[in-house]
Design a protein around this motif. Structure first.
Motif, PDB file in Angstrom:
ATOM      1  N   LEU A 257       0.873  -1.169   0.000  1.00  0.00           N
ATOM      2  CA  LEU A 257       0.000   0.000   0.000  1.00  0.00           C
ATOM      3  C   LEU A 257       0.913   1.221   0.000  1.00  0.00           C
ATOM      4  CD1 LEU A 257      -2.595  -1.207   2.664  1.00  0.00           C
ATOM      5  CD2 LEU A 257      -2.428  -1.770   0.231  1.00  0.00           C
ATOM      6  N   GLU A 258       1.132   1.781  -1.189  1.00  0.00           N
ATOM      7  CA  GLU A 258       2.180   2.773  -1.389  1.00  0.00           C
ATOM      8  C   GLU A 258       1.996   3.995  -0.513  1.00  0.00           C
ATOM      9  OE1 GLU A 258       5.640   4.381  -3.296  1.00  0.00           O
ATOM     10  OE2 GLU A 258       4.815   2.350  -3.125  1.00  0.00           O
ATOM     11  N   GLY A 261       2.161   3.110   3.288  1.00  0.00           N
ATOM     12  CA  GLY A 261       3.467   2.653   3.759  1.00  0.00           C
ATOM     13  C   GLY A 261       3.416   1.311   4.452  1.00  0.00           C
ATOM     14  N   THR A 262       2.462   0.472   4.035  1.00  0.00           N
ATOM     15  CA  THR A 262       2.263  -0.832   4.670  1.00  0.00           C
ATOM     16  C   THR A 262       2.221  -1.920   3.609  1.00  0.00           C
ATOM     17  OG1 THR A 262       0.947   0.219   6.416  1.00  0.00           O
ATOM     18  CG2 THR A 262       0.741  -2.174   6.178  1.00  0.00           C
ATOM     19  N   THR A 263       2.722  -3.095   3.973  1.00  0.00           N
ATOM     20  CA  THR A 263       2.613  -4.267   3.111  1.00  0.00           C
ATOM     21  C   THR A 263       1.710  -5.291   3.774  1.00  0.00           C
ATOM     22  OG1 THR A 263       4.815  -3.934   2.160  1.00  0.00           O
ATOM     23  CG2 THR A 263       3.880  -6.142   1.980  1.00  0.00           C
ATOM     24  N   VAL A 264       0.737  -5.818   3.034  1.00  0.00           N
ATOM     25  CA  VAL A 264      -0.163  -6.827   3.572  1.00  0.00           C
ATOM     26  C   VAL A 264       0.035  -8.130   2.810  1.00  0.00           C
ATOM     27  CG1 VAL A 264      -1.868  -5.151   4.339  1.00  0.00           C
ATOM     28  CG2 VAL A 264      -2.053  -6.127   2.060  1.00  0.00           C
ATOM     29  N   HIS A 265      -0.193  -9.238   3.493  1.00  0.00           N
ATOM     30  CA  HIS A 265      -0.070 -10.558   2.879  1.00  0.00           C
ATOM     31  C   HIS A 265      -1.467 -11.055   2.527  1.00  0.00           C
ATOM     32  CE1 HIS A 265       1.847 -14.307   1.862  1.00  0.00           C
ATOM     33  NE2 HIS A 265       1.012 -14.971   2.636  1.00  0.00           N
ATOM     34  N   VAL A 266      -1.675 -11.386   1.257  1.00  0.00           N
ATOM     35  CA  VAL A 266      -2.966 -11.868   0.785  1.00  0.00           C
ATOM     36  C   VAL A 266      -2.868 -13.380   0.622  1.00  0.00           C
ATOM     37  CG1 VAL A 266      -4.734 -11.713  -1.002  1.00  0.00           C
ATOM     38  CG2 VAL A 266      -3.355  -9.703  -0.440  1.00  0.00           C
ATOM     39  N   GLU A 296     -12.337   0.201  -7.508  1.00  0.00           N
ATOM     40  CA  GLU A 296     -11.289   0.347  -8.520  1.00  0.00           C
ATOM     41  C   GLU A 296     -10.082   1.095  -7.936  1.00  0.00           C
ATOM     42  OE1 GLU A 296     -10.714   1.855 -13.134  1.00  0.00           O
ATOM     43  OE2 GLU A 296     -12.546   2.335 -12.031  1.00  0.00           O
ATOM     44  N   THR A 297      -8.909   0.536  -8.124  1.00  0.00           N
ATOM     45  CA  THR A 297      -7.689   1.043  -7.504  1.00  0.00           C
ATOM     46  C   THR A 297      -6.566   1.089  -8.530  1.00  0.00           C
ATOM     47  OG1 THR A 297      -8.357   0.064  -5.384  1.00  0.00           O
ATOM     48  CG2 THR A 297      -6.037   0.680  -5.620  1.00  0.00           C
ATOM     49  N   ARG A 298      -5.731   2.125  -8.475  1.00  0.00           N
ATOM     50  CA  ARG A 298      -4.598   2.225  -9.391  1.00  0.00           C
ATOM     51  C   ARG A 298      -3.511   1.210  -9.048  1.00  0.00           C
ATOM     52  NH1 ARG A 298      -6.052   7.319  -8.289  1.00  0.00           N
ATOM     53  NH2 ARG A 298      -6.897   8.549  -9.992  1.00  0.00           N
ATOM     54  N   VAL A 299      -2.959   0.624 -10.070  1.00  0.00           N
ATOM     55  CA  VAL A 299      -1.850  -0.318  -9.918  1.00  0.00           C
ATOM     56  C   VAL A 299      -0.566   0.423 -10.252  1.00  0.00           C
ATOM     57  CG1 VAL A 299      -0.841  -2.486 -10.719  1.00  0.00           C
ATOM     58  CG2 VAL A 299      -3.335  -2.262 -10.528  1.00  0.00           C
ATOM     59  N   LEU A 300       0.380   0.442  -9.303  1.00  0.00           N
ATOM     60  CA  LEU A 300       1.645   1.149  -9.485  1.00  0.00           C
ATOM     61  C   LEU A 300       2.796   0.209  -9.804  1.00  0.00           C
ATOM     62  CD1 LEU A 300       1.369   3.671  -6.507  1.00  0.00           C
ATOM     63  CD2 LEU A 300       0.613   3.968  -8.865  1.00  0.00           C
ATOM     64  N   GLY A 301       2.619  -1.077  -9.547  1.00  0.00           N
ATOM     65  CA  GLY A 301       3.679  -2.043  -9.816  1.00  0.00           C
ATOM     66  C   GLY A 301       3.141  -3.451  -9.723  1.00  0.00           C
ATOM     67  N   GLY A 302       3.810  -4.392 -10.410  1.00  0.00           N
ATOM     68  CA  GLY A 302       3.327  -5.764 -10.468  1.00  0.00           C
ATOM     69  C   GLY A 302       2.297  -5.923 -11.573  1.00  0.00           C
ATOM     70  N   LEU A 334       2.421  -6.920  -5.560  1.00  0.00           N
ATOM     71  CA  LEU A 334       1.586  -5.953  -6.261  1.00  0.00           C
ATOM     72  C   LEU A 334       1.661  -4.643  -5.486  1.00  0.00           C
ATOM     73  CD1 LEU A 334      -0.315  -6.217  -8.762  1.00  0.00           C
ATOM     74  CD2 LEU A 334      -2.215  -6.536  -7.157  1.00  0.00           C
ATOM     75  N   ILE A 335       1.840  -3.530  -6.183  1.00  0.00           N
ATOM     76  CA  ILE A 335       1.910  -2.228  -5.534  1.00  0.00           C
ATOM     77  C   ILE A 335       0.676  -1.423  -5.938  1.00  0.00           C
ATOM     78  CG2 ILE A 335       3.260  -0.136  -5.188  1.00  0.00           C
ATOM     79  CD1 ILE A 335       5.723  -1.670  -6.133  1.00  0.00           C
ATOM     80  N   LEU A 336      -0.087  -1.000  -4.944  1.00  0.00           N
ATOM     81  CA  LEU A 336      -1.338  -0.284  -5.194  1.00  0.00           C
ATOM     82  C   LEU A 336      -1.272   1.132  -4.635  1.00  0.00           C
ATOM     83  CD1 LEU A 336      -3.939  -3.055  -4.282  1.00  0.00           C
ATOM     84  CD2 LEU A 336      -2.985  -2.501  -6.534  1.00  0.00           C
ATOM     85  N   ASP A 337      -2.022   2.022  -5.234  1.00  0.00           N
ATOM     86  CA  ASP A 337      -2.071   3.418  -4.824  1.00  0.00           C
ATOM     87  C   ASP A 337      -3.069   3.579  -3.686  1.00  0.00           C
ATOM     88  OD1 ASP A 337      -1.658   6.137  -4.772  1.00  0.00           O
ATOM     89  OD2 ASP A 337      -3.021   6.569  -6.425  1.00  0.00           O
TER      90      ASP A 337
END
Length: 338
Positions: A257-258, A261-266, A296-302, A334-337
């Motif tokens: 979550l760009e 500043g957090t990373t979550v495990h799916v 709907e969410t922007r994808v910044l990476g992956g 995956l990096i999301l906005d």
């Protein structure tokens, strides 16, 4: 949820504005609420501060926050040139998830609602002629399309089906655009529209736009496929088009979550939305089946794996946004906005 809480919820999850995802919140006052059929109620929504509303194009819809906090999507069905108010129409569905009943029973003239600014995944593309097919309240996104086609000098035909004439909204309005181009097919009078005949009679260079119940859209898809016209067909669904993918087909991955500043495990048995809500409890969503577009969410990476019914083939290939309620990831991260 109060109106101020709803606006804060939108602002806390909003990103930069863009063509595909527009997260600006609007405070809209109900200035008119009137029955437009025996089961459809129309609403006009003006800016609370009296200013002109942002422009929109045919096919656009609003994500509307109801007084209860529910988020629901409604197609804009008025005149895009009218900046004084947005117009929506809502079918009363006793078996729905509550949004339509709330709007019919609780929302009155003078009430203020919060909306996310318009989104559009059902754009009207230029063409010399059009066939429009609407079923029931599916007439709502088609109305401004007909107006635009007429203004552009394109030829057009509307086939409008419904349970009965009394249940069909805006019949007088659509016939006012040109009665000779409109075919009203009430089921209790004439049965179902002859879609095969309509497609066969349509010019080869015509585009076909449709909105309505899943049965109507599936039948039209089949007819267009048999006629070699699949590339001409554009439609918007009321619900998910297929069964959800089983958890056994899923793999686990990380989502960054760009902005947070957090990373979550799916994990295999949860959705991205569920994982994100562990960090952002108010992340907006509505249908959670991949057909409404609220999440709907922007994808910044992956590379996302798209499982929705909203994005076009071109939008899927671009991988700029995804629906996080059903989508997953083709890459380990995956990096999301968000």
């Amino acid at each position: 949820m109060t109106i101020d809480e709803a606006q804060t919820r939108f602002e806390s999850t909003a990103g930069e504005s863009g063509d595909d995802v527009n997260d600006e919140s609007l405070r809209l006052r109900v200035v008119e609420a009137v029955d437009v059929s025996d089961c459809v109620r129309g609403f006009r929504l003006a800016a609370e501060d009296g200013t002109a509303l942002p422009a929109w194009e045919p096919g656009s819809h609003l994500d509307l926050v109801l007084p209860s906090g529910l988020i629901r999507q409604y197609s804009l069905c008025g005149d895009p040139a009218d900046g004084s108010a947005y117009e929506i129409a809502v079918l009363r569905e006793p078996e729905s998830r509550g949004g339509s009943i709330e709007l019919h029973a609780s929302v009155q003239v003078g009430d203020v609602l919060v909306a996310r600014d318009r989104r559009n995944h059902f754009e009207l593309r230029p063409a010399p002629s059009y066939l429009f097919v609407a079923g029931g309240v599916g007439i709502t996104p088609i109305l401004p399309m007909i107006r635009a086609a007429a203004d552009q000098g394109a030829t057009w035909r509307l086939v409008y089906g419904g349970r009965s004439r009394s249940s069909m909204a805006f019949v007088e309005r659509v016939t006012g655009f040109g009665a000779e181009s409109v075919d009203i097919v009430a089921h209790d009078e004439r049965g179902l529209p002859d879609l095969a005949a309509e497609v066969a009679a349509t010019n080869p260079d015509a585009l076909i736009y449709a909105c309505g119940p899943e049965g109507l859209l599936r039948a039209l898809e089949d007819v267009c496929a048999e006629a070699g016209r699949s590339s001409s067909l554009h439609f918007e669904r009321f619900g998910a088009s297929s069964e959800p993918v089983e958890a056994g087909d899923n793999t686990s991955f990380e989502v960054v979550l760009e902005r947070t500043g957090t990373t979550v495990h799916v994990t295999e048995d949860v959705t991205i939305l569920e994982a994100v809500r562990g960090v952002l409890p108010d992340a907006p969503a509505s249908c959670e089946e991949g057909f409404c577009g609220t999440c709907e969410t922007r994808v910044l990476g992956g590379v996302p794996e798209h499982r929705d019914s909203v994005l076009s083939d071109e939008e899927r290939e671009a991988n700029e946004t995804m629906m996080i309620c059903v989508g997953r990831s083709c890459t380990p991260r995956l990096i999301l906005d968000l």
